[in-house]
Scaffold this motif. Structure first.
Motif, PDB file in Angstrom:
ATOM      1  N   ALA A   1       0.826  -1.206   0.000  1.00 49.57           N
ATOM      2  CA  ALA A   1       0.000   0.000   0.000  1.00 49.57           C
ATOM      3  C   ALA A   1       0.862   1.260   0.000  1.00 49.57           C
ATOM      4  O   ALA A   1       0.577   2.229  -0.722  1.00 49.57           O
ATOM      5  CB  ALA A   1      -0.936  -0.014   1.204  1.00 49.57           C
ATOM      6  N   LEU A   2       1.929   1.251   0.786  1.00 48.08           N
ATOM      7  CA  LEU A   2       2.834   2.405   0.801  1.00 48.08           C
ATOM      8  C   LEU A   2       3.525   2.593  -0.544  1.00 48.08           C
ATOM      9  O   LEU A   2       3.736   3.723  -0.997  1.00 48.08           O
ATOM     10  CB  LEU A   2       3.865   2.254   1.920  1.00 48.08           C
ATOM     11  CG  LEU A   2       3.322   2.394   3.339  1.00 48.08           C
ATOM     12  CD1 LEU A   2       4.411   2.068   4.361  1.00 48.08           C
ATOM     13  CD2 LEU A   2       2.763   3.787   3.571  1.00 48.08           C
ATOM     14  N   LEU A   3       3.879   1.489  -1.188  1.00 45.00           N
ATOM     15  CA  LEU A   3       4.507   1.568  -2.504  1.00 45.00           C
ATOM     16  C   LEU A   3       3.543   2.156  -3.536  1.00 45.00           C
ATOM     17  O   LEU A   3       3.924   3.016  -4.338  1.00 45.00           O
ATOM     18  CB  LEU A   3       4.979   0.176  -2.934  1.00 45.00           C
ATOM     19  CG  LEU A   3       5.763   0.081  -4.225  1.00 45.00           C
ATOM     20  CD1 LEU A   3       7.071   0.857  -4.097  1.00 45.00           C
ATOM     21  CD2 LEU A   3       6.047  -1.361  -4.558  1.00 45.00           C
ATOM     22  N   VAL A   4       2.292   1.721  -3.503  1.00 44.70           N
ATOM     23  CA  VAL A   4       1.290   2.266  -4.427  1.00 44.70           C
ATOM     24  C   VAL A   4       1.068   3.749  -4.152  1.00 44.70           C
ATOM     25  O   VAL A   4       0.991   4.562  -5.083  1.00 44.70           O
ATOM     26  CB  VAL A   4      -0.030   1.471  -4.318  1.00 44.70           C
ATOM     27  CG1 VAL A   4      -1.163   2.173  -5.047  1.00 44.70           C
ATOM     28  CG2 VAL A   4       0.157   0.056  -4.847  1.00 44.70           C
ATOM     29  N   LEU A   5       0.980   4.120  -2.893  1.00 43.61           N
ATOM     30  CA  LEU A   5       0.795   5.530  -2.539  1.00 43.61           C
ATOM     31  C   LEU A   5       1.970   6.382  -3.003  1.00 43.61           C
ATOM     32  O   LEU A   5       1.786   7.471  -3.563  1.00 43.61           O
ATOM     33  CB  LEU A   5       0.611   5.663  -1.023  1.00 43.61           C
ATOM     34  CG  LEU A   5       0.380   7.079  -0.496  1.00 43.61           C
ATOM     35  CD1 LEU A   5      -0.913   7.646  -1.054  1.00 43.61           C
ATOM     36  CD2 LEU A   5       0.361   7.074   1.016  1.00 43.61           C
TER      37      LEU A   5
END
Length: 103
Positions: free
Chosen positions: A62-66
Motif C-alpha cells: 500500500a505504501l509503494l502504491v501511494l
C-alpha cells in the motif's frame, strides 16, 4: 527410567542394543523387536507468524502504491500546470484552428 514403576509398554532392551523388549508392568517378557528410529521434526510455525507477514507485506504494498501515485501526480503537475490559464490557452488554440467555439 526405572522399569519397576513403568506402565506396560515397549522399552529399550536392557540386555541388547538396538532392540526393545515388552515390559508387562511387573517383569520383562521374552518378546523383543527392532527399535524404531526416533524421528525428530521441527515445530511448524503457528498461523500468527503467517498473518503478521501478510499484514506487513500488505502495508508495504500500500505504501509503494501511494508513493507511486504521489510521484505520478508530481510529474503530471510539473509538466501540465492545472491552472485556469492552461484551459483558456488550450481552448484558444483549439477554437482558433476550427472556428467552432462561438456559442
Amino acid at each position: 527410567m526405572n522399569p519397576m514403576s513403568a506402565p506396560p509398554n515397549w522399552y529399550p532392551d536392557p540386555s541388547s542394543d538396538g532392540l526393545v523388549r515388552w515390559w508387562d508392568g511387573g517383569r520383562w517378557t521374552e518378546h523383543t523387536q527392532q527399535a524404531r528410529p526416533v524421528v525428530h521434526t521441527a515445530p511448524r510455525p503457528n498461523g500468527n507468524s503467517y498473518a503478521a507477514a501478510w499484514w506487513i507485506g500488505g502495508i508495504a504494498f500500500a505504501l509503494l502504491v501511494l508513493a507511486g501515485a504521489v510521484l505520478l501526480f508530481t510529474i503530471v503537475t510539473a509538466i501540465v500546470p492545472l491552472g485556469s490559464d492552461f484551459f483558456e490557452t488550450w481552448q484558444g488554440v483549439y477554437c482558433g484552428e476550427t472556428q467552432q467555439c462561438d456559442g
